[in-house]
Design an enzyme around this catalytic site. Structure first.
Site, PDB file in Angstrom:
ATOM      1  N   GLY A 130       0.858  -1.178   0.000  1.00  0.00           N
ATOM      2  CA  GLY A 130       0.000   0.000   0.000  1.00  0.00           C
ATOM      3  C   GLY A 130       0.892   1.224   0.000  1.00  0.00           C
ATOM      4  N   ALA A 131       0.649   2.121  -0.947  1.00  0.00           N
ATOM      5  CA  ALA A 131       1.570   3.242  -1.162  1.00  0.00           C
ATOM      6  C   ALA A 131       1.872   4.034   0.114  1.00  0.00           C
ATOM      7  CB  ALA A 131       1.026   4.147  -2.266  1.00  0.00           C
ATOM      8  N   GLN A 182      -5.409  -9.256  -1.703  1.00  0.00           N
ATOM      9  CA  GLN A 182      -5.511  -8.237  -0.643  1.00  0.00           C
ATOM     10  C   GLN A 182      -6.969  -7.924  -0.289  1.00  0.00           C
ATOM     11  OE1 GLN A 182      -3.634  -7.950  -3.386  1.00  0.00           O
ATOM     12  NE2 GLN A 182      -1.620  -7.100  -2.918  1.00  0.00           N
ATOM     13  N   ASP A 226      -1.634   4.372  -6.092  1.00  0.00           N
ATOM     14  CA  ASP A 226      -0.209   4.239  -5.793  1.00  0.00           C
ATOM     15  C   ASP A 226       0.575   5.428  -6.322  1.00  0.00           C
ATOM     16  OD1 ASP A 226      -1.379   1.357  -5.879  1.00  0.00           O
ATOM     17  OD2 ASP A 226       0.406   1.301  -4.623  1.00  0.00           O
ATOM     18  N   ASN A 262      -2.845   2.417 -10.029  1.00  0.00           N
ATOM     19  CA  ASN A 262      -3.338   1.707  -8.843  1.00  0.00           C
ATOM     20  C   ASN A 262      -3.299   0.207  -9.135  1.00  0.00           C
ATOM     21  OD1 ASN A 262      -4.445   1.685  -6.163  1.00  0.00           O
ATOM     22  ND2 ASN A 262      -6.458   1.218  -7.040  1.00  0.00           N
TER      23      ASN A 262
END
Lengths: 354, 354
Positions: free
Chosen positions: B56-57, B205, B246, B256
């Site tokens: 996750g960014a 996820q 992202d 993303n």
């Protein structure tokens, strides 16, 4: 035995004449195990359809027809009473196995008509007539697939990369496939094509079946997850999409494996052709999209992968087996009678009038 | 400790002040095991980023900053020589872990600047300054997420069903999430929302993390496979889509998790809003979409599910981790500074000028 213009490397469903049973590959165990099952029991065969040992619209139609023939042979051998009634009960049972694919109803309707037209025959003669009709359905399916392949291959340029979804291959038909027939014939004609196959969750028909079939043929195949299809198309890695269909309505709506719709949207957005390959037995000119029932399957298929839980056990899940692709997203429908272009409502009607 | 306007039910990454280490939940083991790992070793932490124990960014940005602080603390404790040089080596190592998410570079750049501005300090003072800066990044992240949630929740009507992809939740940030912040705040405000979560192959996820987070909060969630998103939207089951990002480029392209693009296409086609929730640390006004590297990960992630092979071992597979959603598919970008509408190139610039 029938002979065909191309090699038949994989058969999904066939007739075993010595035991008068229908045999199939249990596709749930592929590619890890090649289990063959043979039966003349309509309950067992209905279970194989419901649980997707046999899947794919044309394959379901063929096995249902052969199931009726095998059961008629069994009943004749047992000198059973009320054979016609029992056969109609078996047809009703098979009819209710899966609601979406049209070929099932089309094939069972043919078997019903054959029973109706055979009222003067004794049980053995009736069984023979039904075996003959079921084998006609099977051979018509293979011949149709080869024709689809030939028409479709003309749309594929040398060196093209074809994206396909799910398995519309030999394992979705009696043999040869629909979308995969296009791939096979293009390959046999030396067009040096490549294939990108989506894995096709939840049951992974792409990863398990399409990959297995194409590698058996030596056709280059690259596996992606379903959610990657849009990006590989956007990136320019795909020249055309070819998928199968479970039902095509008179308006040209394409009901096919869940995920097809999003691939069609990506193809449209990126101006690449989106072809649907299906025999005319998949097209129901009497049904409108409003009549189509989209099968919802057991949520556990979504919550598991090959039997193993991938999420919390008590979460809700939805499991639509099919989706609907609008006619404006479809470039053409490739049938054994030729390639149909829009407007589909008009041109599908014309196709059947030929 | 900081206090926040909403409960913080899940933390993905945090600072353990007594051991001066960074701690994280190994998300690869969720939801089946809640493993916590703590470290002050940049090599171990880089591995956690590469292998997606932490993903996750925003979470990647935060853990990278804390890694530098933890390593500085370790070096100070050991009276090491050439501390600044070693810290820059660690930053270079962390920099190369993943190429797409912008927050990583943004956070490490801040740590670099802090080192540069701290030339007069002794090792202990330098470490303290870096811990302070990293904790500032962490707390800014949580505060930004809460703001995103508040701005975003205003766009959600009572009773709405929100579709989200991947995990843009607490486990993708330090806490609270981005897309999931919108969901949380709408829920806390009593809007009786429901969520549809895509499983998000290959690493699941959605099925593993989003489902776990939402069930912990008691927010109703329904899991679907990725390829089902288009159909549930077409069927009218979704009121709006909210995803994370992202990287967002100056033109408003949204990079993303793979699969986002196809969901955006389906949202556009069916006229439902497609929102992107991301802190301004995800937006790089200096980068054009042409500069973005889409990470390709190990094909074995595609060929397996939770370590188990789902296809033939020797098949080729592609594994793009992200895709690109065009600006015209995005209804608005929800940031901690407000909601940005098209034209994005102009309005993102204005956002940063505020």
């Amino acid at each position: 035995m029938h002979s065909y213009s191309y090699p038949i490397t994989v058969k999904a469903v066939w007739w075993d004449d010595s035991s008068r049973r229908v045999c199939w590959i249990n596709t749930l165990k592929l590619p890890f195990e090649e289990e063959v099952v043979c039966s003349n029991d309509p309950v067992r065969i209905a279970k194989a359809i419901i649980e997707m040992e046999v899947r794919g619209a044309p394959a379901i139609g063929v096995i249902a027809a052969l199931a009726v023939a095998a059961y008629a042979s069994k009943l004749a051998g047992e000198n059973a009473a009320n054979i016609q009634e029992k056969l109609h009960e078996a047809i009703d049972l098979l009819w209710r196995t899966r609601p979406t694919a049209y070929n099932l109803f089309w094939a069972l309707e043919r078997m019903r008509r054959k029973i109706a037209s055979a009222s003067g025959l004794n049980p053995r003669e009736l069984a023979d007539a039904l075996v003959e009709e079921a084998l006609r359905i099977l051979n018509e399916d293979i011949e149709a697939n080869i024709k689809i392949g030939e028409y479709g291959a003309e749309l594929v340029r040398e060196g093209a990369t074809i994206l396909t979804h799910c398995n519309a291959g030999a394992l979705a038909t009696s043999a040869f496939g629909t979308a995969e027939a296009v791939i096979r014939v293009a390959w046999y004609k030396g067009k040096k094509i490549k294939v990108i196959a989506t894995e096709t969750r939840p049951l992974l028909q792409g990863a398990r079946l399409t990959v297995w079939e194409l590698m058996k043929e030596g056709i280059p195949v690259t596996l992606i997850t379903d959610n990657m299809a849009g990006y590989v198309i956007r990136r320019g890695l795909v020249d055309l999409v070819v998928v199968g269909a479970d039902r095509i309505t008179r308006e040209g709506f394409v009901v096919n494996k869940i995920g097809t719709y999003m691939i069609a949207l990506a193809a449209k957005r990126n101006n690449i052709p989106f072809y649907v390959a299906a025999p005319t037995s998949t097209i129901d000119l009497n049904s409108s999209i409003r009549d189509v029932i989209i099968e919802e399957r057991n949520p556990m298929e979504v919550k598991t992968v090959m039997g193993r839980l991938i999420t919390l056990e008590n979460v809700n899940a939805l499991n639509y087996a099919f989706d609907i692709t609008d006619p404006d997203l479809v470039t053409a429908i490739i049938t054994e009678k030729g390639v149909v272009y829009p407007p589909f409502e008009e041109n599908l009607k014309k196709l059947f009038e030929r």
